[in-house]
Design an enzyme around this catalytic site. Structure first.
Site, PDB file in Angstrom:
ATOM      1  N   PHE A 198       0.849  -1.192   0.000  1.00 25.11           N
ATOM      2  CA  PHE A 198       0.000   0.000   0.000  1.00 25.11           C
ATOM      3  C   PHE A 198       0.887   1.246   0.000  1.00 25.11           C
ATOM      4  O   PHE A 198       1.777   1.379   0.852  1.00 25.11           O
ATOM      5  CB  PHE A 198      -0.908   0.026   1.228  1.00 25.11           C
ATOM      6  N   CYS A 224      -5.735  15.602  -0.009  1.00 23.90           N
ATOM      7  CA  CYS A 224      -7.012  15.274  -0.651  1.00 23.90           C
ATOM      8  C   CYS A 224      -7.724  16.572  -1.010  1.00 23.90           C
ATOM      9  O   CYS A 224      -7.523  17.600  -0.358  1.00 23.90           O
ATOM     10  CB  CYS A 224      -7.887  14.436   0.284  1.00 23.90           C
ATOM     11  N   CYS A 231     -14.482  14.482   3.645  1.00 24.85           N
ATOM     12  CA  CYS A 231     -15.661  13.666   3.931  1.00 24.85           C
ATOM     13  C   CYS A 231     -15.789  13.394   5.432  1.00 24.85           C
ATOM     14  O   CYS A 231     -14.797  13.047   6.085  1.00 24.85           O
ATOM     15  CB  CYS A 231     -15.577  12.344   3.175  1.00 24.85           C
ATOM     16  N   CYS A 233     -14.553   9.923   6.688  1.00 22.51           N
ATOM     17  CA  CYS A 233     -13.196   9.472   6.352  1.00 22.51           C
ATOM     18  C   CYS A 233     -12.465   9.011   7.610  1.00 22.51           C
ATOM     19  O   CYS A 233     -12.435   9.711   8.626  1.00 22.51           O
ATOM     20  CB  CYS A 233     -12.419  10.592   5.675  1.00 22.51           C
ATOM     21  N   ASP A 234     -11.866   7.825   7.546  1.00 19.77           N
ATOM     22  CA  ASP A 234     -11.171   7.260   8.705  1.00 19.77           C
ATOM     23  C   ASP A 234      -9.654   7.246   8.511  1.00 19.77           C
ATOM     24  O   ASP A 234      -8.942   6.507   9.179  1.00 19.77           O
ATOM     25  CB  ASP A 234     -11.674   5.837   8.985  1.00 19.77           C
ATOM     26  N   THR A 235      -9.168   8.083   7.589  1.00 24.01           N
ATOM     27  CA  THR A 235      -7.748   8.075   7.238  1.00 24.01           C
ATOM     28  C   THR A 235      -7.087   9.399   7.569  1.00 24.01           C
ATOM     29  O   THR A 235      -7.609  10.464   7.228  1.00 24.01           O
ATOM     30  CB  THR A 235      -7.568   7.799   5.733  1.00 24.01           C
ATOM     31  N   GLU A 246      -7.115   3.602  -5.850  1.00 26.88           N
ATOM     32  CA  GLU A 246      -8.331   3.939  -5.112  1.00 26.88           C
ATOM     33  C   GLU A 246      -8.520   5.451  -5.166  1.00 26.88           C
ATOM     34  O   GLU A 246      -7.678   6.206  -4.678  1.00 26.88           O
ATOM     35  CB  GLU A 246      -8.231   3.452  -3.660  1.00 26.88           C
ATOM     36  N   HIS A 293     -10.514  -5.816   6.766  1.00 27.61           N
ATOM     37  CA  HIS A 293      -9.325  -5.522   7.552  1.00 27.61           C
ATOM     38  C   HIS A 293      -9.698  -4.993   8.936  1.00 27.61           C
ATOM     39  O   HIS A 293      -8.996  -5.269   9.919  1.00 27.61           O
ATOM     40  CB  HIS A 293      -8.428  -4.511   6.817  1.00 27.61           C
TER      41      HIS A 293
END
Length: 235
Positions: free
Chosen positions: A48, A54, A58, A61-63, A117, A229
């Site tokens: 990855f 970005c 959002c 969003c969990d990132t 992605e 995951h």
């Protein structure tokens, strides 16, 4: 180095309008080795590469994608090549803000199958060749209009305009029965996947998951996508 979790980060912050890959470097949030947890390639070992920054914000969003380390393309290739899998997921943030044709060429040259992605709001940069594109549309202010190279005609939508040139897998985050799913009917893709929105509240998540399953059963064009995951407790 821990080959299960090689994370690269710094205290620097991504500048929204900074040139992508300026000075021959890209802003890398992290590089790690794990299994793909979502969509068509679920369960596939992959490297990855998360690019920082970005163009959207959002709520679900969990990132954390703001911190970064600047790396040259050759450094990225060298880091990725340490792992045994030749599947790669390039993600973000929004990776099309930085992705370059030369990086994809270098990765293909050493045998990588590249999965991208994206939120789909940006076209794939000129000359970039990727093998699989997963697009997950996001929501802006309602009642906008657009025409995309992969939609059939102009239409009222509640997702941001789609500008990516092709979609292999359309992944929609499903928030419940009030979500207007008709807006996705004109988006052309090879596969259509519906993924329950993760809220962190177990009761809400169970409710949304059940609604997602009900919708898929009634609309068999869609397939269920789960964040395996998170279920398994891996990256």
């Amino acid at each position: 180095m821990d080959n299960n979790n090689a994370i690269l980060s710094s205290d620097k912050k991504y500048k929204k309008n900074s040139p992508s890959g300026a000075g021959g470097t890209l802003k890398i949030n992290e590089i790690f080795y794990s299994i793909q947890g979502e969509g068509h390639y679920t369960g596939t070992p992959a490297v990855f590469v998360r690019l920082a920054g970005c163009n959207l914000n959002c709520w679900f969003c969990d990132t954390e994608f703001h911190s970064f380390t600047e790396m040259s393309e050759d450094e990225i290739v060298a880091e990725a090549s340490q792992y045994p899998s030749r599947y790669m997921v390039i993600t973000g943030g929004e990776p099309t803000l930085q992705l370059t044709a030369s990086l994809t060429s270098k990765l293909h040259a050493i045998g990588f199958y590249i999965m991208l992605e994206t939120n789909g709001t940006q076209p794939l940069p000129k000359g970039c060749i990727v093998d699989w594109i997963t697009c997950s549309p996001k929501h802006p202010t309602p009642n906008t209009h657009h025409q995309s190279p992969i939609t059939q005609h102009p239409t009222p939508v509640t997702h941001h305009p789609i500008r990516i040139q092709r979609i292999d897998e359309l992944k929609v985050v499903y928030e419940g029965t009030e979500q207007d799913m008709s807006q996705y009917d004109v988006i052309q893709a090879k596969e259509y996947r519906l993924q329950p929105c993760y809220t962190g509240d177990r009761q809400k998540d169970t409710f949304i998951t059940n609604q997602t399953i009900d919708y898929i059963l009634a609309h068999p064009k869609w397939r269920l996508s789960l964040q395996t995951h998170k279920i398994l407790g891996v990256r």
